[in-house]
Design a protein around this motif. Structure first.
Motif, PDB file in Angstrom:
ATOM      1  N   TYR A  89       0.812  -1.324   0.189  1.00 35.95           N
ATOM      2  CA  TYR A  89       0.116  -0.251   0.042  1.00 35.95           C
ATOM      3  C   TYR A  89       0.568   1.330  -0.037  1.00 35.95           C
ATOM      4  N   LEU A  90       1.672   1.445   1.132  1.00 34.19           N
ATOM      5  CA  LEU A  90       2.583   2.691   1.435  1.00 34.19           C
ATOM      6  C   LEU A  90       3.753   1.821  -0.404  1.00 34.19           C
ATOM      7  N   PHE A  91       4.405   1.331  -0.826  1.00 42.55           N
ATOM      8  CA  PHE A  91       4.993   1.558  -1.724  1.00 42.55           C
ATOM      9  C   PHE A  91       4.440   1.817  -2.916  1.00 42.55           C
ATOM     10  N   TRP A  92       3.059   1.117  -3.082  1.00 40.30           N
ATOM     11  CA  TRP A  92       2.835   2.189  -4.477  1.00 40.30           C
ATOM     12  C   TRP A  92       1.876   3.372  -4.010  1.00 40.30           C
ATOM     13  N   GLY A  93       1.330   3.602  -3.580  1.00 42.44           N
ATOM     14  CA  GLY A  93       1.017   5.014  -3.059  1.00 42.44           C
ATOM     15  C   GLY A  93       2.314   6.270  -3.938  1.00 42.44           C
ATOM     16  N   ALA A  94       3.405   5.935  -2.526  1.00 47.56           N
ATOM     17  CA  ALA A  94       4.828   6.410  -3.120  1.00 47.56           C
ATOM     18  C   ALA A  94       5.143   6.217  -4.766  1.00 47.56           C
TER      19      ALA A  94
END
Length: 479
Positions: A89-94
C-alpha cells in the motif's frame, strides 16, 4: 506413503475451496462491468446493485481467508498480516505519486501534483489526480484493525457485530464515501463543514475507546484525572476569549482597515504566551498536584505521558487564535482533508503505538493528529487572510516548542535544587508553581519584548486600561 509428497500439485488442487473460486470469478466479472459500464442511468437498478457488490465480495473473501488470524490473540500473526497489506500500500502509493510528479511537475505531460496529494493518497488510498486508487487496501487494513478490537471486546458475540459492522462500514466508505464525494447530496460548504465536524468528533472520542480496549477501564479513569486538569485550564482560557469572535469577524471582512494583520499577529503571540505558561505549569506541576489531590502515588502515570499531554495542551492553546480567525474565514474545504487526516492518524497511530509503547504512545498519536488540525487551520488563515507563505510560521512554532522545553528544563532543575529543603508538599507545589510562571514570563519577555507584535499587545492593554479608567470615573461622577 503420503502421495502429496510426489504429487504436490494434486494436493493443492484438492485443498481449493470451489465456492470461493466461483465467488472470486463472479466478483472479478462484476469489477470489469463496474468499470466498463460507467454510465449508471442506462441500466436497471437491480443490475447496478448486483454490480456494486463486487468490492464487498472481495472484502468478505479476504476476511474469511484471514479469520483464523483475526479471531485469535496472536498479536504477532495479526501484525504480520497487516504488514503484508501495508507495505505494498505504501510502496505503490509513493511510487504512483513519484511517477505523477515526474510526468506532471517536471515534464508537464499530466496534471501537477503536490505533497498534499501524497499525504492524502497515503491516508485514504484515493486522490483524483494520482493513480492507482488504493482505497481497497486501506479499507481492508482499517476494517481488520477494527474487527480485531471488536473480537477482543465482544468475544462470543464478535461474529454478529463484525458482520453488521462490515455491511455498514463498507457501504459508508465506498458509496457515500469518505474517498468519493463525502455527503455529495449536501451543498458544497455544508458538506465540508460536516466532514470537518465528524472528523473532529472521531478525533476527540477515539482515545477513550482505544485506552479502554487496550489498557482497561481503570487506566482510562486514571488518565481522566490528568485530562481534567488540562481541559479545565483550556476551558478557563477559552471563556476569556470567546467574546472576541465577533470582533475578529469584523476585522477579517473589513478590507479598508489596516488593523487586521497586526491584531492577528499580536493575538497569536498572546496565545503563545498563555500556552507557554500553561503547558510549562502542567508539565512541571501535574504529578505533584495529582499526589496532593488523590493522596495515592499508585495513581501516577509516567512522566512521558505528562510531557505528551502538556505538549498537546500547548498546541491547543497556541491554536486558539488561529481557530478564531479560521472560523470567521469559512473555506472548510481547504482544511477538510487535514481534519480527516488528523482523525485517521490518531486512530491508526494510537493502535500501533499503543501496542508497542502503551499509554504514552496513544498520547503521542493524539499530539500528531492535533498537529494536522493546527496545520490545516494555519493553511486557511495564511491563504485567505495573511496571504503569505506558511513556512516561516511553521518554523516559528518549532522555535516556540523549543522555548517550552527550555522553560520546563529550567523550572525542573530549580525545583530539584530546592526540593530537599522543603518538607511540606503543598508549600513545594506553590513555590514550584511560582517558579514555573516566573521562568516562562522571563523567557517570553527576553525573546519577544522588542517585537512589533508585543508592542501591539501593549497598545491594546493601554487602550483597555484607559477605557476602564473612563468607566470608573463616569461611575464616580454619577454617584
Amino acid at each position: 506413503m503420503n502421495s502429496d509428497i510426489f504429487f504436490p500439485m494434486e494436493a493443492k488442487v484438492r485443498e481449493k475451496n470451489t465456492g470461493l473460486c466461483l465467488i472470486r470469478i463472479l466478483a472479478a466479472f462484476l469489477v470489469v462491468c463496474f468499470h466498463f459500464h460507467s454510465n449508471r442511468d442506462h441500466y436497471p437498478r437491480p443490475y447496478i446493485f448486483l454490480r456494486e457488490l463486487a468490492v464487498s465480495m472481495f472484502l468478505i473473501m479476504s476476511f474469511y481467508l484471514g479469520k483464523k488470524t483475526i479471531f485469535s490473540t496472536d498479536t504477532a500473526g495479526q501484525k504480520k498480516k497487516l504488514k503484508r497489506q501495508l507495505v505494498p500500500y505504501l510502496f505503490w502509493g509513493a511510487a504512483a505519486w513519484c511517477y505523477m510528479f515526474i510526468a506532471g511537475n517536471l515534464l508537464n505531460l499530466t496534471e501537477h501534483v503536490t505533497p498534499g496529494n501524497l499525504i492524502w493518497q497515503i491516508l485514504t488510498g484515493c486522490v483524483e489526480n494520482v493513480d492507482p486508487p488504493l482505497w481497497y487496501l486501506w479499507q481492508s487494513m482499517a476494517l481488520m484493525l477494527l474487527f480485531i478490537l471488536i473480537y477482543r471486546i465482544f468475544k462470543e458475540k464478535a461474529t454478529v457485530v463484525i458482520l453488521l459492522s462490515l455491511v455498514v462500514i463498507c457501504y459508508i466508505l465506498q458509496y457515500t464515501g469518505i474517498n468519493f464525494n463525502f455527503f455529495s447530496g449536501q451543498r458544497y460548504e455544508i458538506k465540508n463543514m460536516l466532514a470537518t465536524k465528524i472528523a473532529v468528533t472521531i478525533y476527540g472520542a477515539s482515545d477513550d475507546i482505544i485506552i479502554t480496549v487496550m489498557l482497561g477501564v481503570g487506566t482510562n479513569g486514571i488518565v481522566s484525572n490528568y485530562r481534567m486538569i488540562s481541559s479545565k485550564l483550556q476551558e478557563l482560557l477559552l471563556s476569556a476569549f470567546n467574546s472576541l469572535q465577533a470582533s475578529i469577524g469584523n476585522l477579517v471582512y473589513d478590507r479598508e482597515s489596516d488593523r487586521g494583520i497586526p491584531f492577528f499577529k499580536a493575538f497569536d503571540l498572546s496565545g503563545f504566551f498563555l500556552a507557554l505558561v500553561s503547558a510549562s505549569g502542567v508539565m512541571c506541576l501535574c504529578q505533584e498536584l495529582v499526589v496532593l489531590w488523590l493522596h495515592n502515588t499508585d495513581l501516577l502515570l509516567p512522566y512521558s505521558f505528562v510531557a505528551a499531554l502538556s505538549l498537546n495542551l500547548f498546541i491547543a492553546i497556541q491554536n486558539n487564535p488561529m481557530t478564531y480567525f479560521r472560523n470567521s474565514l469559512g473555506h472548510f474545504e481547504t482544511d477538510r482533508n487535514y481534519m480527516i487526516a488528523a482523525a485517521l492518524i490518531n486512530v491508526i497511530l494510537s493502535i500501533i503505538l499503543g501496542l508497542s509503547i502503551g499509554l504514552t504512545g496513544i498520547m503521542i498519536a493524539t499530539v500528531i493528529g492535533h498537529l494536522f488540525i493546527y496545520l490545516g487551520r494555519c493553511v486557511v488563515v495564511h491563504k485567505y487572510f495573511l496571504r503569505e507563505r506558511l513556512t516561516g510560521y511553521c518554523l516559528s512554532v518549532l522555535f516556540r516548542i523549543g522555548l517550552l522545553a527550555v522553560s520546563v528544563i529550567i523550572t525542573m532543575y530549580i525545583g530539584d535544587l530546592i526540593r530537599p529543603h522543603i518538607n511540606s508538599g503543598i508549600v513545594f507545589f506553590l513555590i514550584k508553581g511560582i517558579i514555573s510562571v516566573a521562568v516562562s514570563v522571563c523567557i517570553f519577555l527576553i525573546v519577544y519584548s522588542r517585537s512589533e507584535s508585543f508592542k501591539t499587545i501593549l497598545q491594546y492593554a493601554h487602550t483597555a486600561r484607559d477605557i476602564l479608567k473612563n468607566r470608573r470615573s463616569k461611575g464616580v461622577t454619577k454617584e
